[in-house]
Design a protein around this motif. Sequence first.
Motif, PDB file in Angstrom:
ATOM      1  N   PHE A  46       0.835  -1.191   0.000  1.00  0.00           N
ATOM      2  CA  PHE A  46       0.000   0.000   0.000  1.00  0.00           C
ATOM      3  C   PHE A  46       0.869   1.240   0.000  1.00  0.00           C
ATOM      4  CE2 PHE A  46      -2.359  -3.306   2.266  1.00  0.00           C
ATOM      5  CZ  PHE A  46      -3.548  -3.324   1.565  1.00  0.00           C
ATOM      6  N   ASN A  47       0.410   2.314  -0.673  1.00  0.00           N
ATOM      7  CA  ASN A  47       1.115   3.591  -0.615  1.00  0.00           C
ATOM      8  C   ASN A  47       0.954   4.242   0.748  1.00  0.00           C
ATOM      9  OD1 ASN A  47       2.059   3.456  -3.256  1.00  0.00           O
ATOM     10  ND2 ASN A  47       0.182   4.353  -4.068  1.00  0.00           N
ATOM     11  N   ASP A  48      -0.179   4.012   1.392  1.00  0.00           N
ATOM     12  CA  ASP A  48      -0.449   4.578   2.712  1.00  0.00           C
ATOM     13  C   ASP A  48      -1.191   3.531   3.524  1.00  0.00           C
ATOM     14  OD1 ASP A  48      -1.053   6.045   4.945  1.00  0.00           O
ATOM     15  OD2 ASP A  48      -2.181   7.602   3.902  1.00  0.00           O
ATOM     16  N   ALA A  49      -0.551   3.004   4.559  1.00  0.00           N
ATOM     17  CA  ALA A  49      -1.174   1.969   5.391  1.00  0.00           C
ATOM     18  C   ALA A  49      -2.062   2.562   6.467  1.00  0.00           C
ATOM     19  CB  ALA A  49      -0.100   1.090   6.027  1.00  0.00           C
ATOM     20  N   GLY A  50      -2.025   3.888   6.643  1.00  0.00           N
ATOM     21  CA  GLY A  50      -2.873   4.513   7.655  1.00  0.00           C
ATOM     22  C   GLY A  50      -2.586   3.948   9.028  1.00  0.00           C
ATOM     23  N   GLY A  51      -3.616   3.538   9.741  1.00  0.00           N
ATOM     24  CA  GLY A  51      -3.469   2.980  11.087  1.00  0.00           C
ATOM     25  C   GLY A  51      -3.528   1.472  11.108  1.00  0.00           C
ATOM     26  N   SER A 131      -3.514  -5.533  -6.986  1.00  0.00           N
ATOM     27  CA  SER A 131      -4.431  -4.408  -6.948  1.00  0.00           C
ATOM     28  C   SER A 131      -4.766  -4.111  -5.490  1.00  0.00           C
ATOM     29  CB  SER A 131      -5.703  -4.755  -7.723  1.00  0.00           C
ATOM     30  OG  SER A 131      -6.641  -3.720  -7.607  1.00  0.00           O
ATOM     31  N   THR A 132      -4.371  -2.922  -5.028  1.00  0.00           N
ATOM     32  CA  THR A 132      -4.655  -2.525  -3.649  1.00  0.00           C
ATOM     33  C   THR A 132      -5.201  -1.108  -3.626  1.00  0.00           C
ATOM     34  OG1 THR A 132      -2.411  -1.694  -3.277  1.00  0.00           O
ATOM     35  CG2 THR A 132      -2.833  -3.992  -2.689  1.00  0.00           C
ATOM     36  N   GLN A 133      -5.882  -0.780  -2.546  1.00  0.00           N
ATOM     37  CA  GLN A 133      -6.371   0.572  -2.341  1.00  0.00           C
ATOM     38  C   GLN A 133      -5.960   0.993  -0.943  1.00  0.00           C
ATOM     39  OE1 GLN A 133     -10.500   1.104  -3.216  1.00  0.00           O
ATOM     40  NE2 GLN A 133     -10.582   3.082  -2.224  1.00  0.00           N
ATOM     41  N   SER A 134      -5.209   2.087  -0.850  1.00  0.00           N
ATOM     42  CA  SER A 134      -4.677   2.545   0.425  1.00  0.00           C
ATOM     43  C   SER A 134      -5.759   3.124   1.312  1.00  0.00           C
ATOM     44  CB  SER A 134      -3.588   3.595   0.185  1.00  0.00           C
ATOM     45  OG  SER A 134      -2.506   3.020  -0.494  1.00  0.00           O
ATOM     46  N   ALA A 135      -5.343   3.400   2.541  1.00  0.00           N
ATOM     47  CA  ALA A 135      -6.256   3.963   3.531  1.00  0.00           C
ATOM     48  C   ALA A 135      -6.669   5.370   3.137  1.00  0.00           C
ATOM     49  CB  ALA A 135      -5.591   3.979   4.903  1.00  0.00           C
ATOM     50  N   LEU A 136      -7.896   5.722   3.473  1.00  0.00           N
ATOM     51  CA  LEU A 136      -8.388   7.069   3.246  1.00  0.00           C
ATOM     52  C   LEU A 136      -7.858   7.955   4.363  1.00  0.00           C
ATOM     53  CD1 LEU A 136     -10.271   9.049   1.750  1.00  0.00           C
ATOM     54  CD2 LEU A 136     -12.059   8.353   3.332  1.00  0.00           C
ATOM     55  N   ASN A 137      -7.089   8.968   3.991  1.00  0.00           N
ATOM     56  CA  ASN A 137      -6.521   9.886   4.968  1.00  0.00           C
ATOM     57  C   ASN A 137      -7.457  11.080   5.086  1.00  0.00           C
ATOM     58  OD1 ASN A 137      -4.994  11.827   6.346  1.00  0.00           O
ATOM     59  ND2 ASN A 137      -3.073  10.964   5.564  1.00  0.00           N
TER      60      ASN A 137
END
Length: 149
Positions: A46-51, A131-137
């Motif tokens: 993921f580009n952004d794993a968030g929490g 295919s992945t979708q990162s966390a919504l920041n």
Amino acid sequence: MTTRTTEILVGLFMVAGCAALLFLALQVSGLAPGARADTYTVYARFNDAGGLSARGRVSMAGVTVGHIREVVLDPETFQAKATLEIDASVNNIPSDSSAIIRTSGLLGEQYIDISVGIEEDPMKDGDVFYSTQSALNLERVISNFASGR
């Protein structure tokens, strides 16, 4: 004599209560000892794993099918690499499926949701979700909205 018997019974009751609370805490946290079910490992970047964190759940159609073993930074791609342990009974996840980071409720825990693809070939041990979708920041969304982007 009855005072001593009462004290012993109260002491045993307290010990049993503490043991029950410890057992309940271990069950809720997912750290309970016992035989683990058979699993296989797949990876998602993921580009952004968030929490996203270890021991988080992995679900498919709202049903928990595994857990997150770890989330680390991949030094080659500079992306978050999540290692997922999927229950062996779920051995037919199509190889073109997507891994999406979702949030339970508005401020709830983050977990990985598998969106099922259409390929006939199933994922195997060691495969990677392409295919992945990162966390919504949420902070980034508000910032973009405020700046008019």
